[in-house]
Scaffold this motif. Structure first.
Motif, mmCIF file in Angstrom:
data_model
loop_
_atom_site.group_PDB
_atom_site.id
_atom_site.type_symbol
_atom_site.label_atom_id
_atom_site.label_comp_id
_atom_site.label_asym_id
_atom_site.label_seq_id
_atom_site.Cartn_x
_atom_site.Cartn_y
_atom_site.Cartn_z
ATOM 1 N N TRP A 112 0.856 -1.197 0.000
ATOM 2 C CA TRP A 112 0.000 0.000 0.000
ATOM 3 C C TRP A 112 0.889 1.243 0.000
ATOM 4 C CZ3 TRP A 112 0.470 -3.560 3.894
ATOM 5 C CH2 TRP A 112 1.152 -3.161 5.056
ATOM 6 N N ASN A 113 0.254 2.359 -0.269
ATOM 7 C CA ASN A 113 0.923 3.662 -0.260
ATOM 8 C C ASN A 113 0.598 4.402 1.028
ATOM 9 O OD1 ASN A 113 1.961 3.198 -2.819
ATOM 10 N ND2 ASN A 113 0.235 4.207 -3.844
ATOM 11 N N PRO A 114 1.497 5.261 1.473
ATOM 12 C CA PRO A 114 1.253 5.981 2.737
ATOM 13 C C PRO A 114 0.131 7.012 2.572
ATOM 14 C CG PRO A 114 3.220 6.803 1.676
ATOM 15 C CD PRO A 114 2.784 5.626 0.872
ATOM 16 N N PRO A 115 -0.478 7.389 3.663
ATOM 17 C CA PRO A 115 -1.501 8.441 3.590
ATOM 18 C C PRO A 115 -0.875 9.809 3.300
ATOM 19 C CG PRO A 115 -1.080 7.857 5.862
ATOM 20 C CD PRO A 115 -0.301 6.887 5.019
ATOM 21 N N GLU A 116 -1.678 10.728 2.824
ATOM 22 C CA GLU A 116 -1.204 12.070 2.476
ATOM 23 C C GLU A 116 -1.447 13.037 3.623
ATOM 24 O OE1 GLU A 116 -3.223 13.093 -1.085
ATOM 25 O OE2 GLU A 116 -2.209 11.566 -2.317
ATOM 26 N N ASN A 117 -0.634 14.111 3.594
ATOM 27 C CA ASN A 117 -0.794 15.217 4.548
ATOM 28 C C ASN A 117 -0.661 14.750 5.997
ATOM 29 O OD1 ASN A 117 -1.346 16.941 2.335
ATOM 30 N ND2 ASN A 117 -3.532 16.396 2.407
ATOM 31 N N ILE A 118 0.410 14.030 6.260
ATOM 32 C CA ILE A 118 0.706 13.602 7.622
ATOM 33 C C ILE A 118 1.698 14.588 8.228
ATOM 34 C CG2 ILE A 118 1.642 11.754 9.065
ATOM 35 C CD1 ILE A 118 -1.034 11.103 7.818
ATOM 36 N N SER A 119 1.393 15.075 9.424
ATOM 37 C CA SER A 119 2.280 16.036 10.083
ATOM 38 C C SER A 119 3.554 15.351 10.547
ATOM 39 C CB SER A 119 1.563 16.679 11.275
ATOM 40 O OG SER A 119 1.302 15.704 12.265
ATOM 41 N N GLY A 120 4.588 16.102 10.690
ATOM 42 C CA GLY A 120 5.866 15.543 11.107
ATOM 43 C C GLY A 120 5.874 15.063 12.532
ATOM 44 N N SER A 121 4.902 15.500 13.351
ATOM 45 C CA SER A 121 4.856 15.070 14.749
ATOM 46 C C SER A 121 4.219 13.692 14.924
ATOM 47 C CB SER A 121 4.076 16.088 15.579
ATOM 48 O OG SER A 121 2.742 16.176 15.110
ATOM 49 N N CYS A 122 3.721 13.117 13.839
ATOM 50 C CA CYS A 122 3.059 11.791 13.913
ATOM 51 C C CYS A 122 4.079 10.691 13.660
ATOM 52 C CB CYS A 122 1.924 11.726 12.902
ATOM 53 S SG CYS A 122 1.130 10.087 12.814
ATOM 54 N N ASP A 123 4.213 9.819 14.661
ATOM 55 C CA ASP A 123 5.056 8.626 14.483
ATOM 56 C C ASP A 123 4.200 7.576 13.774
ATOM 57 O OD1 ASP A 123 6.987 6.717 14.573
ATOM 58 O OD2 ASP A 123 6.843 6.330 16.722
ATOM 59 N N LEU A 124 4.214 7.632 12.458
ATOM 60 C CA LEU A 124 3.272 6.846 11.655
ATOM 61 C C LEU A 124 3.649 5.366 11.608
ATOM 62 C CD1 LEU A 124 0.791 6.918 9.782
ATOM 63 C CD2 LEU A 124 2.372 7.288 7.866
ATOM 64 N N GLU A 125 2.677 4.550 11.913
ATOM 65 C CA GLU A 125 2.799 3.099 11.760
ATOM 66 C C GLU A 125 1.514 2.579 11.132
ATOM 67 O OE1 GLU A 125 3.878 0.920 15.206
ATOM 68 O OE2 GLU A 125 5.789 1.968 15.512
ATOM 69 N N TYR A 126 1.599 1.309 10.674
ATOM 70 C CA TYR A 126 0.448 0.703 10.007
ATOM 71 C C TYR A 126 0.030 -0.539 10.780
ATOM 72 C CZ TYR A 126 2.065 3.711 6.260
ATOM 73 O OH TYR A 126 2.464 4.817 5.531
ATOM 74 N N SER A 127 -1.236 -0.630 11.014
ATOM 75 C CA SER A 127 -1.808 -1.801 11.674
ATOM 76 C C SER A 127 -2.548 -2.627 10.615
ATOM 77 C CB SER A 127 -2.767 -1.364 12.782
ATOM 78 O OG SER A 127 -3.442 -2.486 13.322
ATOM 79 N N SER A 128 -2.236 -3.918 10.557
ATOM 80 C CA SER A 128 -2.855 -4.791 9.541
ATOM 81 C C SER A 128 -3.359 -6.061 10.192
ATOM 82 C CB SER A 128 -1.869 -5.129 8.424
ATOM 83 O OG SER A 128 -0.735 -5.800 8.944
ATOM 84 N N ASP A 129 -4.374 -6.647 9.572
ATOM 85 C CA ASP A 129 -4.967 -7.867 10.112
ATOM 86 C C ASP A 129 -5.544 -8.689 8.974
ATOM 87 O OD1 ASP A 129 -5.648 -9.747 11.924
ATOM 88 O OD2 ASP A 129 -7.126 -8.539 13.008
ATOM 89 N N ILE A 130 -5.819 -9.974 9.263
ATOM 90 C CA ILE A 130 -6.323 -10.912 8.256
ATOM 91 C C ILE A 130 -7.653 -11.471 8.732
ATOM 92 C CG2 ILE A 130 -5.878 -13.077 7.034
ATOM 93 C CD1 ILE A 130 -2.897 -12.537 7.412
ATOM 94 N N VAL A 131 -8.595 -11.617 7.829
ATOM 95 C CA VAL A 131 -9.899 -12.196 8.122
ATOM 96 C C VAL A 131 -10.145 -13.309 7.112
ATOM 97 C CG1 VAL A 131 -12.373 -11.783 8.312
ATOM 98 C CG2 VAL A 131 -10.755 -10.007 9.033
ATOM 99 N N ILE A 132 -10.453 -14.515 7.605
ATOM 100 C CA ILE A 132 -10.712 -15.675 6.747
ATOM 101 C C ILE A 132 -12.167 -16.061 6.910
ATOM 102 C CG2 ILE A 132 -10.067 -18.037 6.164
ATOM 103 C CD1 ILE A 132 -7.860 -16.019 5.678
ATOM 104 N N ASP A 133 -12.918 -15.961 5.811
ATOM 105 C CA ASP A 133 -14.347 -16.284 5.852
ATOM 106 C C ASP A 133 -15.048 -15.569 7.006
ATOM 107 O OD1 ASP A 133 -14.465 -17.763 3.572
ATOM 108 O OD2 ASP A 133 -14.455 -19.723 4.549
ATOM 109 N N GLU A 134 -14.784 -14.270 7.105
ATOM 110 C CA GLU A 134 -15.400 -13.388 8.100
ATOM 111 C C GLU A 134 -14.966 -13.701 9.535
ATOM 112 O OE1 GLU A 134 -16.991 -10.835 7.075
ATOM 113 O OE2 GLU A 134 -17.005 -11.479 4.981
ATOM 114 N N VAL A 135 -13.908 -14.491 9.700
ATOM 115 C CA VAL A 135 -13.412 -14.822 11.043
ATOM 116 C C VAL A 135 -12.044 -14.184 11.224
ATOM 117 C CG1 VAL A 135 -12.754 -16.653 12.637
ATOM 118 C CG2 VAL A 135 -14.653 -17.012 11.041
#
Length: 428
Positions: free
Chosen positions: A52-75
């Motif tokens: 994925w691409n990073p979000p736009e217009n992020i301030s420099g004071s934000c320690d940006l991280e990405y949270s991701s998860d997996i769902v299998i058959d809605e579980v």
């Protein structure tokens, strides 16, 4: 005494004010924009790379991280991760719907709220219920992998499945070609240098021979599948009252990565005893010299080397010592008296005959005299009987002659003279 408690109405007013303040702060907080252009690609069989691409217009004071998860058959799979990277590599679930979601967060109190989730899905192909099921693999003696499975419940009886495998170190996936007769099992070589301490995961793909058959993927940790080979060359030796047991070590395992179970039992006992050792020999002291002992050995990986809990097959059983057989004693108890009795009878018969030959019986004189006089009486009786018979025969002959003379009829004087002559002759 403590301060007087606030009346209930006052407490309720304070709670409402606090919620109003919190809502005002939340309304004033800035919500982060979500990542963009979420996509995926296969980097190997059963391995996906989500980007994925990073979000736009992020301030420099934000320690940006990405949270991701997996769902299998809605579980949800409870595999959430936080990372500064804009990608994530995961396993593939080809026989079920797989959804991947990601959002952006400021991890260290910037006052910004996390962004909304961005999702994309990988949909399965093929007819449901046609994928292979019950995949099970065993890594035999660190030499080859043996995998088996069952056809899907909706798969036809003539469905053929093909297994592919890959692990880190192979340039391209390999096709398994050593299938069993029922085509539900395949064996492929898998070995690593002995000095290897870590082993890569094995990715396995099973797919059918048509697009209608749904493929299935699985990732296997080979250290949990290790099964040693059966110990061989089991040898037993006995010195005094101690039995020594030894067997050959596997040459495919690193040193000190196996432990062994030695099972033995005394021929007179039904229960077996098990000894655990970490070397390829052991000894049993204070054994019964009149008993037979039977041994067998099996191996298992040590947990510090492998995570597998699989034992090898038991080795061939070997025995040492002689067990006293009660059947032999029973046979001897029956046979020996019988032999003695038969021999005694034969000996008595032989001795009786030998006595007759050596000391014949002395004849009784009375019997001899009785036998002699009895024979003379019989001779005299037979002679008298013969005389009476002869006299009787002579009388018969004379009567016949007289009857013959009386039957003659006189015709003339000459005939009378002849008759007189005949009478005279007969009288003579």
């Amino acid at each position: 005494m403590g301060p007087p408690a606030a009346p209930p109405a006052r407490r309720l007013l304070l709670a409402v004010c606090w919620l109003a303040v919190a809502a005002g702060r939340a309304a004033g907080a800035k919500v982060l924009p979500p990542p963009s252009n979420l996509n995926y690609s296969f980097i190997q069989i059963c391995t996906l790379n989500w980007t994925w691409n990073p979000p736009e217009n992020i301030s420099g004071s934000c320690d940006l991280e990405y949270s991701s998860d997996i769902v299998i058959d809605e579980v949800p799979q409870d595999k959430r991760e936080w990372s500064k990277s804009r990608f994530r590599v995961t396993e593939t679930f080809l026989n079920e719907e797989m959804r991947f979601k990601v959002r952006s967060e400021c991890r260290h109190g910037n006052g910004s709220a996390p962004s909304r989730w961005v999702e994309t899905s990988l949909l399965p192909t093929g007819i449901p219920g046609t994928a292979a099921v019950g995949l099970s693999c065993v890594w035999h003696n660190l030499e080859y992998m043996d995998c088996s499975w069952r056809p899907g419940e909706n798969a036809g009886s003539n469905t053929n499945y093909t297994l592919f495998y890959w692990f880190d170190g192979l340039k391209n996936p390999k096709k398994c070609n050593n299938y069993s007769v029922d085509h539900g099992r395949c064996i492929f070589n898998l070995s690593f240098p002995k000095v290897t301490n870590t082993y890569p995961a094995i990715s396995i793909l099973i797919r059918g021979d048509s697009e209608d058959i749904r493929p299935v993927c699985a990732s296997k940790n080979p250290t949990t599948l290790v099964r040693p080979a059966m110990p061989r060359q089991l040898t037993l030796s006995k010195i005094n009252d101690e039995i020594y047991v030894q067997w050959s070590e596997s040459d495919t395992f690193p040193e000190n990565c196996l432990f062994y179970e030695v099972e033995y039992h005394n021929g007179d006992l039904d229960t077996a005893q098990i000894i655990k050792v970490e070397i390829n020999y052991t000894s049993i002291p204070s054994v019964d010299p009149n008993s037979k002992y039977t041994f067998k050995v099996r191996a298992r990986p040590k947990p510090e080397c492998y995570s597998s809990k699989l034992f090898s097959d038991w080795s061939e059983e070997k025995s040492i010592g002689e067990k006293t057989d009660s059947t032999v004693y029973f046979v001897l108890i029956i046979t020996i008296p019988l032999i003695v009795a038969v021999s005694t009878i034969i000996l008595l018969v032989y001795l009786k005959r030998l006595k007759i030959l050596i000391l014949p019986p002395i004849p009784d004189p009375r019997e001899i005299l009785k036998r002699m006089f009895g024979e003379q009486n019989e001779d005299s009786q037979s002679c008298a009987k013969d005389d009476s018979v002869n006299a009787y025969d002579r009388l018969n002959k004379e009567e016949e002659i007289h009857s013959l003379i009386l039957t003659e009829t006189p015709v003339s004087a000459n005939s009378e003279k002849e008759n007189d002559k005949l009478c005279f002759i007969s009288e003579r």
